[in-house]
Design an enzyme around this catalytic site. Structure first.
Site: not given
Lengths: 272, 272
Positions: B92, B122, B256, B36, B214
Site C-alpha cells: 500500500c 505491516e 480488506s 487480511h 487489524s
C-alpha cells in the site's frame, strides 16, 4: 496564620541571570522592563542606576543597552545595533532557543504555530523569527486557518502544558506532519505543578508576582481551580479580610519574583 | 431486519489497488496473504490462480512474486531480490510512505516510536526501516524507556487516533522535540468515525472482515462501546439468535472486505 510554601516557586534561571547581568552593568539601561516585576526593576534602578529606555528612538551611541529577558524582535535588534555598539544581551537562553527554533523551522519550510499571547514581548520577539506563522491562544483560532502539509508548533515559555497539548492534538488530527517543540520552560512546569498540589491542600493561596507577568497569571489560574487565590505584587496589596476564618495560607511566586518581596509579604501574613 | 450501512466502510485504496495487481498477474504468488481477508484470497486463488508462498525459502527464480499490501521487512526484500527478478510490489502506498518516513527519521538521528502491534506484518516491515526504534501499544510501555532528545512518532496505518494521541502527549510532556507523523490512513479514520456514529443509532452492529485484520478489529472495538457488536468473516458466522427482538442492524466492514462478501451477508440478515 500558618504559611506553607510550594515545593517550587519564584526565580527561574533566566531571571536570576538577567538580574546578575543588570547588577554588573550599573548605569546602563534596559530596552523595556528587564523582567515583569516592577518592584525588582525599582530596586535595580535605585541600587544600580539601571534605567528603562522605552523606545529605540531614545537610544544613542553613548548608551549601554541591556536586552530584556523576553528578547526583542529581529528588526529591533538590527536598529539597536545601528545605534549603539554597547549591547548586553540578557535574553533568557530558553527564549533564545525558541527564537532559533522558529528561524530554523521557517528555513525548513514549515508553517509555524506559536502558542502564546501576541501582545507579550517574548512572543513578539519569537514571531519576528518565524515566517508563515500564526500566534494563537486557543484551538478555535486554528479552525479557520489552512496550513500546508508540514506544521511546526512552539509555545511561549510560560504557558500551561494542558492548553499546549490541545493545540497540538488538533494539529495532529488534521495535518500529516506536526513537529512539536515543547518550549515551555522547566521552571514554569515545576512551579505550575507545585502550585497545583499546594493549592488543593490549603485554605487560601497567595500568588506573588508582577501583574504584568505571564507566568504569574498562569499560576493564579491554576490555584483558583483549587482554592480562594489572590495575586499580590507587594504587601500593600494584602487585605486582612481574605484571611478571616482561614488556617493555612499557601504561597507561590512567579519566575520573576525576588525573595525579598516574598519574605516581606510572608512576614506580614504570619502576623494575621 | 432493517439494515443500515455506515457512511464509509470496506475496501480502501491500497486494498483495491493490490487486488487489481493480483488479478492482472495470474499464476503468480504472494509472499504471505495479500490482504487480511481469507475469503478474498480464496477467490483470487480460484479465479486467477494466485497462490500464497509462505516463506522466502520457497521462492525460486521462476517465481513471479507479489509483495503483500502490508509490505515486507527490508532484509526480506533483499533476499527476495536475490532469488527472483520477477517482483511485483503491491505494498500500500501509505505503508510505503510510512517505511520511508522511518528510514529518513533514522538517518536524521531521531529515536523512533512506532505505535502498533509488533506481530503485525505491516509493523514488522516498518520496524526494519527504523533504527533505534521501539514498537508499543500503550503509554505504559514508554515509561520504562529513555529516549534521546529528538523523538519521531509514527503509527501503524490502521490504529485509533485517540490511542495515538495518548502516546504523543506523553512524549511531548517528556521530551524537547517530538516529530509526529499522523500515518493513520484516511480510509481507516473515515471508516472508524462512520462506525462510531452508526453503532450508536442501531440495535446491533455487524463488522464484516477478516479475523486477522487489524483495522477490522479496531472497528469492532469502536462499535462495542455503543452497541452489541459481532465480527463476521462470512455468512456462516451469523447466528440468528443475535437478532432476536432487534429492529435495526448496522453494517460496517474492514478495509480488506470485498463487496461480494458484504452483499452475501446482508442478503441473509434481511431475511431474519
Amino acid at each position: 496564620m500558618k504559611v506553607k510554601f510550594a515545593k517550587n516557586y519564584g526565580f527561574c534561571f533566566g531571571v536570576k541571570r538577567a538580574i546578575k547581568i543588570a547588577e554588573e552593568n550599573q548605569n546602563s539601561s534596559t530596552l523595556g522592563p528587564l523582567i515583569h516585576n516592577p518592584k525588582e526593576i525599582e530596586r535595580l534602578n535605585k541600587n544600580y542606576n539601571v534605567l528603562i529606555t522605552n523606545t529605540l528612538n531614545d537610544v544613542n551611541k553613548d548608551n549601554s543597552v541591556i536586552i530584556r529577558t523576553h528578547g526583542i524582535p529581529k528588526d529591533d535588534l538590527k536598529i539597536l545595533k545601528s545605534k549603539t555598539t554597547q549591547i548586553i544581551d540578557a535574553t533568557c537562553p530558553f527564549v533564545k532557543k525558541l527564537q532559533q527554533i522558529s528561524e530554523e523551522m521557517s528555513k525548513d519550510g514549515y508553517d509555524i504555530v506559536i502558542f502564546g499571547d501576541e501582545n507579550h514581548p517574548e512572543v513578539k520577539g519569537v514571531e519576528s523569527y518565524a515566517e508563515n506563522s500564526i500566534v494563537i491562544l486557543s484551538v478555535n483560532e486554528l479552525k479557520t486557518h489552512k496550513f500546508r502539509d508540514k506544521v511546526a508548533v512552539v509555545s511561549q515559555t510560560t504557558r500551561k502544558i494542558e492548553e499546549f497539548l490541545k493545540i497540538v492534538n488538533y494539529l495532529i488530527e488534521n495535518y500529516k506532519e506536526v513537529r512539536v517543540f515543547n518550549t515551555i520552560c522547566n521552571a514554569t512546569l515545576e512551579n505550575q505543578e507545585a502550585a497545583r498540589v499546594l493549592s488543593s491542600e490549603v485554605d487560601i493561596m497567595l500568588v506573588i508576582g508582577g501583574k504584568n507577568s505571564s507566568n504569574t497569571k498562569q499560576l493564579l489560574d491554576i490555584c483558583k481551580k483549587n482554592s480562594e487565590s489572590y495575586l499580590v505584587e507587594g504587601s500593600e496589596d494584602l487585605n486582612q479580610e481574605w484571611f478571616k476564618s482561614k488556617e493555612v495560607c499557601g504561597v507561590t511566586a512567579g519566575a520573576s519574583t525576588p525573595n525579598w518581596i516574598i519574605e516581606n509579604i510572608v512576614e506580614k501574613i504570619k502576623q494575621y
